[in-house]
Design a protein around this motif. Structure first.
Motif, mmCIF file in Angstrom:
data_model
loop_
_atom_site.group_PDB
_atom_site.id
_atom_site.type_symbol
_atom_site.label_atom_id
_atom_site.label_comp_id
_atom_site.label_asym_id
_atom_site.label_seq_id
_atom_site.Cartn_x
_atom_site.Cartn_y
_atom_site.Cartn_z
ATOM 1 N N TYR A 154 0.968 -0.824 0.365
ATOM 2 C CA TYR A 154 -0.340 -0.023 0.011
ATOM 3 C C TYR A 154 0.702 0.907 0.452
ATOM 4 O O TYR A 154 1.796 0.773 -0.095
ATOM 5 N N GLU A 156 1.037 5.340 1.340
ATOM 6 C CA GLU A 156 0.499 6.617 2.527
ATOM 7 C C GLU A 156 1.489 7.255 1.867
ATOM 8 O O GLU A 156 1.563 7.911 1.973
ATOM 9 N N ARG A 191 -7.532 3.748 -5.223
ATOM 10 C CA ARG A 191 -8.186 4.974 -4.162
ATOM 11 C C ARG A 191 -8.341 4.638 -2.503
ATOM 12 O O ARG A 191 -10.200 4.543 -3.384
ATOM 13 N N SER A 195 -5.337 9.494 1.865
ATOM 14 C CA SER A 195 -4.313 9.167 2.289
ATOM 15 C C SER A 195 -3.625 7.959 1.419
ATOM 16 O O SER A 195 -2.384 7.707 2.422
ATOM 17 N N TYR A 196 -4.229 7.049 1.483
ATOM 18 C CA TYR A 196 -3.722 5.682 1.245
ATOM 19 C C TYR A 196 -4.349 5.167 -0.331
ATOM 20 O O TYR A 196 -5.574 5.605 -0.825
ATOM 21 N N VAL A 198 -4.066 1.386 -2.024
ATOM 22 C CA VAL A 198 -3.919 -0.148 -1.772
ATOM 23 C C VAL A 198 -3.665 -1.358 -2.814
ATOM 24 O O VAL A 198 -4.181 -0.721 -4.076
ATOM 25 N N ILE A 218 -6.444 0.064 7.009
ATOM 26 C CA ILE A 218 -6.094 1.522 6.549
ATOM 27 C C ILE A 218 -8.193 1.359 6.345
ATOM 28 O O ILE A 218 -8.799 0.750 5.680
#
Length: 235
Positions: A154, A156, A191, A195-196, A198, A218
Motif C-alpha cells: 500500500y 501512504e 484509492r 491518504s491511502y 492499496v 487502512i
C-alpha cells in the motif's frame, strides 16, 4: 472456463477501452469485435459467445432493435453514453447497463453480475492477472529506484512525501499521492482514502469501514466508499 465475449460498438475508442479492461482478467476473453449489429450476426452464427457488450446508439440497427429482432442471444451487457434507455433495456433481461466512459470498477462489477446470474458456470471471485515485471520509477535522494508493482502492499501520504510500503521495505519519496496514483494501473490499485492507495490483490479482509492487509488496518474515506463498494460488492 473463460467467458467468451463479443464487443459490438461503432466507436473504436469504446472498443479499445473494453479490450483494456478485459485484458486484466484471465478468465475473460474476446472472440470478436464489430462496429455494427449487422456485422455481429455473422460472428454469432459461427462463434460460441457467452456474453455480448452491446452499444445502444448505432447506425442502421440500434442495440435495442438488435435485441428485439434476435432470439436466443447470449447474455448481454449494454454500453451507452445515454441514461434514458436504462428502464427500457431491462425489458430484455440484460445483465447490466454501463454508462460511458466505463471505469474498470464498474466493468468489474458487471462481470461479477454475469457470474451471479449464470447458472451454467461455477464461479469463484475473479482474480486479476498481474504482470510481475511491471514497475514504476521513484526518485529518492537523487537516485532513481525501480519498484515492482507486484511488491507494493500500500501507499501512504505524508504531506509532501509518500511512503511506499513493499514486501521487503518502506520507501519514502518526495512526491504527492496524486502523482503516484497516476502511474498505477487501476486494475491493480485502488484509492481508498485521501491518504491511502492499496494493492487490490494484497487485501486480506475488508468491511464498509476499513481494509486490512495482514495486520495493517487502512480506513476507507467517505468519498471513496462507493468506489470500494462497487469493486467488492460490499452491501
Amino acid at each position: 472456463m473463460a467467458i467468451r465475449c463479443l464487443l459490438i460498438d461503432d466507436e473504436p475508442p469504446a472498443i479499445e477501452l473494453l479490450k483494456k479492461h478485459i485484458s486484466t482478467l484471465p478468465d475473460v476473453e474476446i472472440v470478436g469485435t464489430c462496429y455494427s449489429t449487422i456485422e455481429a450476426s455473422s460472428i454469432l452464427a459461427n462463434q460460441k459467445v457467452d456474453l455480448i457488450f452491446l452499444d445502444i446508439q448505432m447506425p442502421v440497427l440500434t442495440g435495442l432493435e438488435f435485441l428485439k429482432t434476435k432470439k436466443d442471444l447470449p447474455k448481454v451487457i449494454l454500453t451507452t453514453a445515454y441514461r434514458e434507455y436504462a428502464v427500457e433495456s431491462y425489458e430484455y433481461d440484460v445483465i447490466d447497463y454501463l454508462l460511458k466512459p466505463i471505469s474498470f470498477t464498474r466493468f468489474f462489477k458487471a462481470i461479477e453480475k454475469y457470474y451471479q446470474k449464470s447458472d451454467s458456470i461455477a464461479h469463484t471471485p475473479l482474480s486479476i492477472e498481474h504482470n510481475n515485471t511491471a514497475y514504476i520509477h521513484v526518485n529518492i535522494n537523487k537516485k532513481i529506484h525501480k519498484v515492482l508493482l507486484a511488491n507494493i502492499l500500500y501507499i501512504e501520504s505524508l504531506k509532501d512525501y509518500v511512503k511506499i510500503h513493499t514486501k521487503e521495505k518502506t520507501l519514502i519519496v518526495k512526491s504527492n499521492i496524486g502523482s503516484i496514483e497516476q502511474q498505477l494501473p487501476t486494475s491493480q490499485f485502488v484509492r481508498v482514502h485521501r491518504s491511502y492507495i492499496v494493492a487490490i490483490d494484497k487485501i486480506t479482509a475488508y468491511t464498509n469501514l476499513d481494509i486490512e492487509i495482514g495486520a495493517i488496518e487502512i480506513p476507507i474515506g467517505q468519498t471513496y466508499k462507493e468506489k470500494v463498494k462497487m469493486l467488492y460488492n460490499i452491501p
